[in-house]
Scaffold this motif. Structure first.
Motif, mmCIF file in Angstrom:
data_model
loop_
_atom_site.group_PDB
_atom_site.id
_atom_site.type_symbol
_atom_site.label_atom_id
_atom_site.label_comp_id
_atom_site.label_asym_id
_atom_site.label_seq_id
_atom_site.Cartn_x
_atom_site.Cartn_y
_atom_site.Cartn_z
ATOM 1 N N HIS A 258 0.814 -1.215 0.000
ATOM 2 C CA HIS A 258 0.000 0.000 0.000
ATOM 3 C C HIS A 258 0.850 1.269 0.000
ATOM 4 O O HIS A 258 0.378 2.335 -0.415
ATOM 5 N N LEU A 259 2.085 1.187 0.457
ATOM 6 C CA LEU A 259 2.949 2.363 0.481
ATOM 7 C C LEU A 259 3.388 2.768 -0.918
ATOM 8 O O LEU A 259 3.721 3.936 -1.157
ATOM 9 N N PHE A 260 3.369 1.814 -1.852
ATOM 10 C CA PHE A 260 3.827 2.086 -3.215
ATOM 11 C C PHE A 260 2.663 2.231 -4.193
ATOM 12 O O PHE A 260 2.872 2.230 -5.403
ATOM 13 N N LEU A 406 2.187 9.811 20.062
ATOM 14 C CA LEU A 406 2.050 8.415 20.468
ATOM 15 C C LEU A 406 0.774 7.794 19.907
ATOM 16 O O LEU A 406 0.761 6.621 19.501
ATOM 17 N N ASN A 407 -0.284 8.605 19.874
ATOM 18 C CA ASN A 407 -1.545 8.109 19.331
ATOM 19 C C ASN A 407 -1.426 7.751 17.854
ATOM 20 O O ASN A 407 -2.016 6.777 17.379
ATOM 21 N N LEU A 408 -0.663 8.551 17.125
ATOM 22 C CA LEU A 408 -0.435 8.250 15.707
ATOM 23 C C LEU A 408 0.326 6.944 15.545
ATOM 24 O O LEU A 408 0.050 6.144 14.640
ATOM 25 N N ILE A 409 1.297 6.723 16.425
ATOM 26 C CA ILE A 409 2.054 5.467 16.380
ATOM 27 C C ILE A 409 1.129 4.288 16.683
ATOM 28 O O ILE A 409 1.144 3.267 15.997
ATOM 29 N N TYR A 410 0.301 4.452 17.725
ATOM 30 C CA TYR A 410 -0.646 3.395 18.076
ATOM 31 C C TYR A 410 -1.630 3.131 16.931
ATOM 32 O O TYR A 410 -2.002 1.979 16.663
ATOM 33 N N LEU A 411 -2.049 4.202 16.263
ATOM 34 C CA LEU A 411 -2.985 4.055 15.147
ATOM 35 C C LEU A 411 -2.365 3.227 14.026
ATOM 36 O O LEU A 411 -3.024 2.351 13.450
ATOM 37 N N GLN A 412 -1.097 3.500 13.720
ATOM 38 C CA GLN A 412 -0.429 2.753 12.658
ATOM 39 C C GLN A 412 -0.324 1.275 13.006
ATOM 40 O O GLN A 412 -0.585 0.399 12.167
ATOM 41 N N ASN A 438 5.957 -1.060 8.745
ATOM 42 C CA ASN A 438 5.135 0.110 8.419
ATOM 43 C C ASN A 438 5.386 1.260 9.379
ATOM 44 O O ASN A 438 5.390 2.428 8.984
ATOM 45 N N LEU A 439 5.595 0.917 10.642
ATOM 46 C CA LEU A 439 5.877 1.956 11.642
ATOM 47 C C LEU A 439 7.185 2.671 11.329
ATOM 48 O O LEU A 439 7.301 3.893 11.500
ATOM 49 N N LEU A 440 8.178 1.934 10.841
ATOM 50 C CA LEU A 440 9.461 2.532 10.505
ATOM 51 C C LEU A 440 9.415 3.313 9.197
ATOM 52 O O LEU A 440 10.034 4.378 9.066
ATOM 53 N N LEU A 441 8.661 2.792 8.236
ATOM 54 C CA LEU A 441 8.697 3.377 6.898
ATOM 55 C C LEU A 441 7.735 4.546 6.706
ATOM 56 O O LEU A 441 7.964 5.394 5.838
ATOM 57 N N LEU A 442 6.669 4.593 7.485
ATOM 58 C CA LEU A 442 5.689 5.663 7.280
ATOM 59 C C LEU A 442 6.311 7.059 7.428
ATOM 60 O O LEU A 442 6.066 7.933 6.585
ATOM 61 N N PRO A 443 7.127 7.318 8.457
ATOM 62 C CA PRO A 443 7.790 8.633 8.514
ATOM 63 C C PRO A 443 8.718 8.874 7.331
ATOM 64 O O PRO A 443 8.800 9.987 6.819
ATOM 65 N N LEU A 444 9.420 7.821 6.903
ATOM 66 C CA LEU A 444 10.324 7.962 5.755
ATOM 67 C C LEU A 444 9.550 8.354 4.509
ATOM 68 O O LEU A 444 9.973 9.238 3.750
#
Length: 798
Positions: A258-260, A406-412, A438-444
């Motif tokens: 989904h990221l691509f 933190l909530n955004l992290i929990y949401l992911q 996904n948690l690592l790559l979403l900010p990237l």
């Protein structure tokens, strides 16, 4: 639910239900529905019944519109010249562009040389979407989209080219097996009304070589010579055709596909990016003005008009990104949501969330009615519902910045975990590493890859090629690191599980269980959770199958043959069809399950349409034993050898001795029986061998069988009257391609079967055919007749 929400909800439910309607309401009913709609709007506009009537009217109209777009049969199954515009992007690095559902000539090399010698791989097959304006001498009043394949294309077709091609067209039809990707459903969701194959002809030409600016961007990126240009293009312009099979494997196992794929998430990133940019510009402008005038108001950036201006300015930028993506429906859905949000904020309006959600969903269903047939719609729909659930359950007012992060992290993590069952249900794969990756790559992606990709494309559009090239090289380096990370992660033990082919009910129960666990505590929760766990266990429990029961499946492989026999936990495969890996997987609905063994493989002979899947079978499964007419499958085979399949009797009726298996009449003929039931598997034998079989077994009754798999797909050179009279089958099963060029099964063959009362089933019309045999007799079911037969799968225009 508010009164104005009731008709919207009813409208949505009716539109969703239209996916399962076996037939459409008659055209004559539409005027009646129009009158009822007018009356409902006048007398009870905020009632359930109003939404229900409007929904039936709209869904019926869409169905009839789609039916009217179909091409008449006179254009099918013959060579015809088409004129149109290429709608699909051309990408040079396109090794994994498609799975060919039309035809192929390649036989996979097999590990067992005695089964089949390796053959040379054929030229590449390209698939194009073409918007047709002219068919033969007929100019179309409404252009239509067709999907054509071209083996070893002699022209380099690019998006925007006006072309003239000689093609053979067929209706939007596909093979249909348990658990398979349903191409016909996907074609309907894309408004594609025909499939085709380009024929070699000196008339094939590019009439106008003009290309779209999107194709021009792709060409510019490819001309730079980047190692990972295919990944950059998938993120920058939504062109994923260049991704190879290995690339897709990495994305599936890592859970990052989904990221691509440019979607609502990417549009949200772009929106936030431009809002920040415009707010920064406003901040600088304000400070410059304050410095020059000496006036300063600290609350400037908090004023509502600044937010409004930033939202308005970000809208055309987001629209540009949507155009870059090729106006894909998921992006347009997100863009409509942004427009709705902008409207509410700009005019200071307050709508209940349910009203906004239902309004947007109704708008989507009106603008893109057939998109509900696509898997992407349901993944997006599920993700939105999960986000809403998370906000309701875990978000509180007055949260600090740290709590919001933190909530955004929990949401992911929440989304990654809760979407795993949906992924497993559709792709038989669960990625254990998906939440972490996904948690690592979403900010990237949010702060680096998407902004840089968009910036490089904008610079190319503005002809700042040097700057764009520099950024693209930076992106290429980043993707090199990213792919190294994904490759490492997916190579880890327990990174994911493939072949989790549990029934859909199991995964639905998993989702419900997770939701109940996430709900606040209440006294009955333990009981409900325990009950769900019990139901989940029962849904996947393999109940002992009585020894007297066994199963046969004639797999729908188009113009080819593949039969699966299952008995006492063992599997025998008779032929493997053409080179269609997914088509030999069903085996009792266990699509993607690579954990079991194939106890016996029998190739009737070695034509591509009977042995094309051998290589895939050997490379994917543990094939314990394999036989062919040159290796063990002939009448003089040692009778003392181990049985090929437990619980049934297998007799080899032909050939009489070892032969090469290189022609039809050398096909291995098997009779598989147990008790009063028997099936005769005949390969591609023709009338000559049929006469010999009748002569050999006329006194023994060996040919008589309950089920006959029709010889040579129903060719007029087979199924002679004398042969079918001696077989006396109750059913004849034909494995053929829909509207095949040979006209199988031939009218002569059907007449022979009809003359002795044998019923005929054909995979072309019935999909895969399953037969379950027990002490009380047998039961036949077909995929199209019993499991999947909605209106859009049965569209025919004469």
């Amino acid at each position: 639910m508010a009164s104005h929400e009731k008709p919207m909800f009813a409208f949505i439910m009716i539109c969703f239900s239209s996916m399962f309607w076996p037939v459409l309401p008659a055209m004559s009913m539409l005027p009646v529905l129009c009158v009822l709609t007018a009356l409902c709007l006048y007398f009870c506009s905020r009632n359930w019944i109003t939404g229900l009537v409007i929904g039936i009217l709209w869904a019926s109209s869409v169905g009839h519109w789609y039916s009217s777009w179909q091409l008449p049969y006179r254009f099918f199954n013959k060579n015809i010249m088409i004129e149109g515009v290429v709608d699909s992007l051309h990408i040079e690095q396109n090794q994994g562009e498609q799975i060919n559902y039309l035809e192929d000539t390649y036989v996979y090399p097999t590990p067992l040389a005695k089964i089949k010698k390796s053959q040379e791989k054929p030229p590449a097959n390209k698939v194009y979407i073409i918007k047709i304006k002219r068919l033969g001498v007929t100019s179309l009043t409404q252009p239509v989209f067709v999907r054509v394949s071209w083996f070893a294309p002699t022209l380099r077709l690019r998006q925007g080219n006006q072309v003239q091609l000689l093609v053979t067209l067929a209706p939007p039809h596909s093979v249909l097996n348990s658990g398979d990707f349903v191409l016909q459903k996907w074609l309907a969701s894309k408004n594609i009304v025909a499939l085709g194959k380009v024929r070699a002809s000196p008339s094939n030409q590019i009439v106008d070589a003009s290309i779209t600016w999107r194709q021009s961007l792709v060409d510019q990126v490819q001309s730079i010579g980047l190692e990972h240009s295919r990944w950059i293009m998938s993120l920058a312009v939504g062109a994923r055709q260049g991704l190879t099979a290995e690339d897709w494997e990495i994305l599936q196992v890592s859970g990052t596909a989904h990221l691509f794929a440019i979607s609502g998430m990417h549009l949200a990133i772009v929106t936030g990016l431009f809002i920040v940019i415009f707010k920064a510009i406003a901040f600088l402008f304000y400070h410059l003005r304050a410095k020059l005038s000496g006036k300063y108001r600290s609350a400037f950036l908090l004023q509502r008009n600044v937010i409004r201006i930033c939202l308005v300015l970000s809208l055309p930028c987001c629209a540009l990104y949507a155009v870059l993506s090729g106006l894909q429906v998921p992006v347009l859905r997100a863009l409509l949501g942004l427009i709705c949000y902008l409207y509410l904020v700009y005019f200071s309006l307050y709508w209940r969330f349910t009203s906004v959600f239902l309004f947007l969903l109704c708008t989507f269903l009106i603008m893109f009615p057939l998109s509900i047939l696509s898997l992407s719609f349901w993944f997006s729909f599920s993700a939105v519902l999960l986000i809403v659930f998370f906000i309701w359950r875990f978000t509180q007012k007055g949260m600090s910045l740290k709590q919001k992060v933190l909530n955004l992290i929990y949401l992911q993590v929440f989304l990654s975990v809760f979407m795993l069952p949906a992924t497993a249900a559709n792709f038989a794969t669960i990625s254990i590493i998906s939440p972490v990756i996904n948690l690592l790559l979403l900010p990237l992606f949010s702060f680096v890859l998407v902004p840089l990709s968009l910036l490089s494309i904008i610079l190319l559009l503005l002809s700042f090629n040097s700057a764009a090239t520099s950024i693209l090289f930076v992106l290429d380096g980043l993707f090199d690191l990213l792919l190294s990370l994904l490759t490492f992660a997916t190579s880890l033990p327990m990174s994911g599980f493939r072949g989790l082919a549990y029934p859909g009910l199991f995964w639905c129960l998993v989702i419900v269980l997770l939701l109940f666990i996430a709900l606040p505590f209440w006294p009955q929760r333990k009981f409900i959770v325990s009950s769900l766990i019990v139901c989940m266990s029962l849904s996947i429990f393999e109940w002992p199958v009585p020894k007297h029961r066994w199963k046969m499946t004639l797999v729908d492989v188009g113009q080819g043959l593949s039969v699966l026999i299952e008995s006492e936990g063992e599997v025998l495969i008779y032929d493997t069809g053409r080179v269609f890996p997914d088509d030999i997987l069903p085996m009792g609905g266990r699509r993607g399950d690579f954990s079991f063994d194939v106890d016996t493989l029998v190739n009737s002979h070695y034509d591509n349409d009977h042995a094309g899947g051998n290589g895939f079978l050997f490379s994917t499964y543990n094939v314990k034993s394999a036989f062919g007419p040159d290796y063990g499958c002939y009448q003089s085979t040692d009778k003392n050898q181990e049985p090929w399949l437990k619980g049934v009797k297998i007799d080899v009726l032909w050939p009489l001795h070892a032969v090469s298996g290189e022609n039809n009449n050398e096909s291995c003929v098997l009779k598989i029986s147990k008790g009063e039931f028997s099936v005769l598997l005949t390969g591609d034998i023709e009338a000559e061998v049929e006469r010999k079989l009748v002569a050999l077994y006329k006194n023994t009754g060996e040919l008589k069988s309950t089920i006959l798999v029709s010889p040579h797909h129903g060719s007029k050179t087979s199924s002679s009257l004398a042969f079918v009279k001696h077989v006396q089958a109750e059913y004849a099963l034909v494995s053929s391609k829909f509207m095949n060029q040979w006209g199988f099964p031939h009218a002569y063959v059907l007449s022979n079967y009809a003359s002795i009362g044998t019923k005929v089933l054909n995979t072309a019309y019935d999909g895969s055919i399953g037969i379950e045999i027990g002490q009380q007799g047998y039961h036949i079911h077909t995929m199209r007749g019993d499991f999947l037969s909605p209106w859009y799968m049965n569209i025919r225009r004469r």
